[in-house]
Design a protein around this motif. Structure first.
Motif, PDB file in Angstrom:
ATOM      1  N   CYS A 151       0.846  -1.193   0.000  1.00  0.00           N
ATOM      2  CA  CYS A 151       0.000   0.000   0.000  1.00  0.00           C
ATOM      3  C   CYS A 151       0.882   1.244   0.000  1.00  0.00           C
ATOM      4  N   ALA A 158      -1.156  -4.682   0.096  1.00  0.00           N
ATOM      5  CA  ALA A 158      -2.227  -4.093  -0.716  1.00  0.00           C
ATOM      6  C   ALA A 158      -2.909  -5.169  -1.549  1.00  0.00           C
ATOM      7  N   LEU A 183      -3.509  -0.219  -2.925  1.00  0.00           N
ATOM      8  CA  LEU A 183      -3.931   0.179  -1.582  1.00  0.00           C
ATOM      9  C   LEU A 183      -4.406  -1.032  -0.770  1.00  0.00           C
ATOM     10  N   CYS A 184      -4.276  -0.920   0.551  1.00  0.00           N
ATOM     11  CA  CYS A 184      -4.865  -1.901   1.457  1.00  0.00           C
ATOM     12  C   CYS A 184      -6.360  -1.599   1.597  1.00  0.00           C
TER      13      CYS A 184
END
Length: 195
Positions: A151, A158, A183-184
């Motif tokens: 992320c 992520a 992204l997470c």
């Protein structure tokens, strides 16, 4: 089990389906290339396919974000893979999410013929929806490896490809770091709420 020359030969010709999936920038193509390198070392006959739509780095090569590449055969439709995969031991398919749903049957037929099939692709689109034939390929696979990016907001693993360009809502939009970022879950939710 006692292994004889016949059982070793049967094992060597047993087909399989391996799926490498994950978000953008997670190393899917790198892992595909790593497996192909090992197949080449083993002197196996390989054929690599990519969808015609994917022209980001090269029109004729599979290329990772790290710019590692290998020549490939570009195909418009999954059925072309069956025609081009004769006398092959390993078939590799990159960016599988861009192929038609017929890819599932194609991979099943290849594996049933004793071919090792290695597939790499996005499992989800930028809206976190299943992408193309990937969910069905995961379902029929002998082995599924989900790889993760990092992320860029918080440094955790992520799972999601966040689209930075809000003017295009189409599922398929080729892009790189200018258009997407990994992204997470928490950062994806937070940034989606800001849109």
């Amino acid at each position: 089990m006692i292994y004889t020359e016949n059982t070793i030969h049967e094992t060597a010709n047993r087909g399989s389906i391996e799926v490498i999936c994950g978000s953008m920038f997670s190393g899917k193509t790198e892992e595909l290339l790593r497996r192909l390198k090992r197949a080449k070392i083993a002197k196996q006959q390989i054929e690599i396919f990519k969808p015609a739509i994917d022209t980001r780095y090269s029109e004729i090569e599979i290329t990772s974000h790290d710019r590692n590449s290998i020549p490939s055969t570009v195909v418009e439709h999954s059925s072309n893979i069956l025609l081009l995969a004769s006398n092959i031991e390993v078939v590799a398919i990159d960016e599988a999410q861009f192929f038609d749903m017929g890819l599932v049957d194609v991979c099943q037929q290849l594996a049933d013929q004793g071919i090792r099939v290695i597939i790499a692709g996005l499992d989800m689109d930028f809206k976190r929806n299943p992408f193309g034939p990937m969910p069905n390929l995961c379902a029929i696979a002998d082995d599924v490896e989900k790889v993760h990016a990092i992320c860029v907001e918080c440094g955790k693993l992520a799972n999601y490809s966040f689209r930075l360009v809000s003017t295009n809502d189409k599922q398929v939009m080729l892009g790189e770091l200018e258009e997407y970022k990994p992204l997470c879950r928490q950062c994806y939710i937070r940034l989606n709420e800001k849109k």
